[in-house]
Design a protein around this motif. Structure first.
Motif, PDB file in Angstrom:
ATOM      1  N   CYS A 234       0.860  -1.013   0.054  1.00  0.00           N
ATOM      2  CA  CYS A 234      -0.114  -0.002  -0.071  1.00  0.00           C
ATOM      3  C   CYS A 234       1.021   1.222  -0.124  1.00  0.00           C
ATOM      4  O   CYS A 234       1.398   1.855   1.032  1.00  0.00           O
ATOM      5  CB  CYS A 234      -1.157  -0.053   1.073  1.00  0.00           C
ATOM      6  N   LEU A 235       1.339   1.475  -1.269  1.00  0.00           N
ATOM      7  CA  LEU A 235       2.548   2.300  -1.220  1.00  0.00           C
ATOM      8  C   LEU A 235       2.283   3.654  -2.152  1.00  0.00           C
ATOM      9  O   LEU A 235       1.667   3.564  -3.109  1.00  0.00           O
ATOM     10  CB  LEU A 235       3.737   1.453  -1.938  1.00  0.00           C
ATOM     11  N   VAL A 236       2.946   4.667  -1.648  1.00  0.00           N
ATOM     12  CA  VAL A 236       2.781   5.973  -2.338  1.00  0.00           C
ATOM     13  C   VAL A 236       4.358   6.754  -2.817  1.00  0.00           C
ATOM     14  O   VAL A 236       5.103   6.208  -1.829  1.00  0.00           O
ATOM     15  CB  VAL A 236       1.666   6.970  -1.795  1.00  0.00           C
ATOM     16  N   ARG A 237       4.249   7.253  -3.754  1.00  0.00           N
ATOM     17  CA  ARG A 237       5.480   8.100  -4.148  1.00  0.00           C
ATOM     18  C   ARG A 237       5.112   9.357  -4.299  1.00  0.00           C
ATOM     19  O   ARG A 237       4.471   9.770  -4.825  1.00  0.00           O
ATOM     20  CB  ARG A 237       6.051   7.474  -5.592  1.00  0.00           C
ATOM     21  N   TRP A 331      13.260  12.081  -3.771  1.00  0.00           N
ATOM     22  CA  TRP A 331      11.901  11.399  -3.891  1.00  0.00           C
ATOM     23  C   TRP A 331      11.791  10.235  -2.660  1.00  0.00           C
ATOM     24  O   TRP A 331      12.912  10.074  -2.038  1.00  0.00           O
ATOM     25  CB  TRP A 331      11.650  10.721  -5.338  1.00  0.00           C
ATOM     26  N   MET A 332      10.762   9.856  -2.344  1.00  0.00           N
ATOM     27  CA  MET A 332      10.615   8.678  -1.536  1.00  0.00           C
ATOM     28  C   MET A 332       9.320   7.931  -1.879  1.00  0.00           C
ATOM     29  O   MET A 332       8.436   8.550  -2.352  1.00  0.00           O
ATOM     30  CB  MET A 332      10.421   9.127  -0.095  1.00  0.00           C
ATOM     31  N   ASP A 333       9.380   6.404  -1.597  1.00  0.00           N
ATOM     32  CA  ASP A 333       8.227   5.674  -1.863  1.00  0.00           C
ATOM     33  C   ASP A 333       8.021   5.379  -0.387  1.00  0.00           C
ATOM     34  O   ASP A 333       8.815   4.914   0.317  1.00  0.00           O
ATOM     35  CB  ASP A 333       8.796   4.571  -2.621  1.00  0.00           C
ATOM     36  N   ILE A 334       6.782   5.496   0.109  1.00  0.00           N
ATOM     37  CA  ILE A 334       6.301   5.299   1.589  1.00  0.00           C
ATOM     38  C   ILE A 334       5.133   4.495   1.657  1.00  0.00           C
ATOM     39  O   ILE A 334       4.204   4.928   1.169  1.00  0.00           O
ATOM     40  CB  ILE A 334       6.505   6.706   2.266  1.00  0.00           C
ATOM     41  N   PRO A 335       4.993   3.499   2.569  1.00  0.00           N
ATOM     42  CA  PRO A 335       3.643   2.852   2.602  1.00  0.00           C
ATOM     43  C   PRO A 335       2.762   3.916   3.356  1.00  0.00           C
ATOM     44  O   PRO A 335       3.078   4.657   4.353  1.00  0.00           O
ATOM     45  CB  PRO A 335       4.194   1.585   3.505  1.00  0.00           C
ATOM     46  N   MET A 336       1.365   3.716   3.305  1.00  0.00           N
ATOM     47  CA  MET A 336       0.555   4.639   3.705  1.00  0.00           C
ATOM     48  C   MET A 336      -0.909   4.206   3.681  1.00  0.00           C
ATOM     49  O   MET A 336      -1.577   4.275   2.698  1.00  0.00           O
ATOM     50  CB  MET A 336       0.708   5.910   2.715  1.00  0.00           C
ATOM     51  N   ALA A 337      -1.458   3.634   4.694  1.00  0.00           N
ATOM     52  CA  ALA A 337      -2.743   3.108   4.660  1.00  0.00           C
ATOM     53  C   ALA A 337      -3.603   4.074   5.376  1.00  0.00           C
ATOM     54  O   ALA A 337      -3.567   4.156   6.704  1.00  0.00           O
ATOM     55  CB  ALA A 337      -2.798   1.777   5.447  1.00  0.00           C
ATOM     56  N   VAL A 338      -4.244   4.946   4.797  1.00  0.00           N
ATOM     57  CA  VAL A 338      -5.288   5.799   5.352  1.00  0.00           C
ATOM     58  C   VAL A 338      -6.665   5.732   4.784  1.00  0.00           C
ATOM     59  O   VAL A 338      -6.838   4.822   3.777  1.00  0.00           O
ATOM     60  CB  VAL A 338      -4.772   7.123   5.025  1.00  0.00           C
ATOM     61  N   GLY A 339      -7.631   6.292   5.493  1.00  0.00           N
ATOM     62  CA  GLY A 339      -9.023   6.258   5.073  1.00  0.00           C
ATOM     63  C   GLY A 339      -9.544   7.469   4.947  1.00  0.00           C
ATOM     64  O   GLY A 339      -9.009   8.748   5.751  1.00  0.00           O
TER      65      GLY A 339
END
Length: 442
Positions: A234-237, A331-339
């Motif tokens: 569950c990843l965003v860049r 840059w960064m790739d980071i996991p991010m589980a939000v609602g």
């Protein structure tokens, strides 16, 4: 003061709890009771909602709610809501946003949205035989959880994959069932945990139904079932980029020198865990502030990010820097589980306003907004470190905290702010300055 232990505390009403706390732990209980009540909402309905978030609630704990304007993310302008008490964080994010607004802004993309649940169980059967039945078990599981999943499936989510993992060589008999989910705009914790807990009985019944299993292979013992907050898929860049020649000068430091020093600083955080820890803390200064403002779980998100930072066996920086063909890339790739639906996002009055300020984003857009804020914060911190140093800007923002701590009045504050525009700020120097002015003002 009375005994510092109590039986039946949770059964007391709110006023009773405050009264016991005040009379047991404080020298002036009436003042404490008055102070705690002063932070209650005047609106009883709002206060009732907040009281329902947790147990044994006495009062509210105010935190600064600020904004960082001028964020350009994928060509769209945002003002970012941030809840944080640390001096200079919001100012640094706003400064980085303004800096990059004229250099192409932040580019973001969601790389994945998969969330994971784990059923841990003890079973001493033939693991290869169990894994050979994975497809059959998925059909069986989906049939017996349909009532739980149907609404999520109608929104485009639900169970996307499952597989078994074997830990028997490390803990005898321990195996796992991994369930992967898409939860759309919901963070999905309650949904995932509900499906997981039913899955335990379903797996047991499935094993009992298999004629190929020997009698001893039908002995099954559930250990626990819960989602994992580690969501590496569950990843965003988030990224920024511009020609080195457009970075600008910072006093005597040229853009070319800034790029070089900046890359060195990020590379150091890639190889040194001591530096990486503080480096990543800076990223989460930005991330946590937006996560809190939008009613999401900053503890889960930060735990996941720190786990991701050591995915290759060493704790490292979450961000990267490259200078290639005269272009600065960060840059960064980071996991991010939000609602953005469910949980506190719909219950907390300011969280709702935060999401409205952001244009009521879906969960994927919110992932991108938060990641861009974290990258902005990281850029601002590293830029300060390799140019002026972190303390100059931080202590300037911290000056007001020192003045408040020393009970400075409005006149004294105005004099101190003007004086310390050109003088070094420290607690002792501010105190000495105030004492001298108080003598002169008498």
């Amino acid at each position: 003061m009375g005994s510092k232990t109590i039986s039946g505390f949770s059964k007391l009403n709110k006023v009773g709890k405050i009264k016991w706390i005040a009379e047991t732990f404080f020298k002036d209980p009436e003042a404490v009771i008055k102070e705690l009540k002063s932070y209650w909402y005047a609106n009883e309905e709002k206060q009732r909602v907040l009281d329902g978030f947790s147990e044994n609630t006495l009062s509210n704990f105010p935190m600064p709610f600020g904004v960082a304007p001028n964020f350009m993310i994928n060509g769209k302008a945002f003002t970012i809501p941030m809840v944080i008490e640390e001096s200079s964080v919001v100012a640094a994010a706003a400064s980085a946003a303004k800096y990059w607004m004229t250099r192409g802004g932040f580019k973001t993309e969601v790389l994945g949205t998969t969330k994971i649940g784990q059923l841990h169980f003890k079973w001493f059967g033939d693991f290869s035989k169990l894994t050979s039945l994975t497809s059959a078990f998925r059909v069986y599981l989906e049939k017996h959880t349909d009532d739980l999943v149907v609404n999520m499936r109608n929104r485009g989510g639900g169970l996307t994959n499952l597989y078994f993992k074997d830990f028997d060589d490390q803990i005898p008999g321990v195996r796992q069932l991994i369930l992967e989910f898409e939860t759309c705009d919901s963070m999905g914790a309650n949904f995932i945990n509900t499906v997981l807990e039913r899955s335990s009985d379903i797996l047991y019944n499935f094993i009992l139904d298999q004629e190929s299993f020997l009698p001893h292979e039908k002995d099954y013992d559930k250990i626990m079932a819960i989602l994992s907050n580690y969501t590496p898929e569950c990843l965003v860049r988030a990224s920024v980029s511009c020609p080195v020649s457009e970075l600008g000068n910072f006093g005597p430091i040229t853009g070319e020198k800034l790029a070089e020093k900046f890359k060195d600083a990020v590379d150091i955080a890639r190889i040194d865990p001591y530096r990486a820890c503080t480096h990543n803390k800076g990223i989460y200064n930005g991330i946590d502030a937006v996560v809190l403002a939008t009613g999401n779980d900053f503890r889960a998100i930060e735990s996941c990010g720190h786990t991701y930072a050591c995915r290759d066996g060493q704790y490292r920086s979450l961000s990267f820097c490259e200078i290639k063909d005269g272009v600065f890339n960060f840059w960064m790739d980071i996991p991010m589980a939000v609602g953005t639906v469910g949980g506190l996002t719909n219950l907390h009055p300011i969280a709702k306003r935060s999401l409205e300020m952001l244009g009521n984003p879906g969960s994927e857009e919110l992932m991108q907004i938060i990641a861009a804020t974290g990258l902005a914060q990281n850029f601002a911190a590293v830029k300060s470190l390799v140019t002026t140093g972190i303390q100059k800007g931080h202590m300037k923002m911290h000056l007001m905290n020192i003045l408040n701590h020393l009970n400075a009045n409005e006149q004294e504050m105005n004099l101190a702010i003007k004086h310390f525009e050109k003088n070094r700020i420290s607690f002792s120097e501010v105190r000495t300055y105030l004492e001298s002015k108080r003598v002169n003002l008498v």
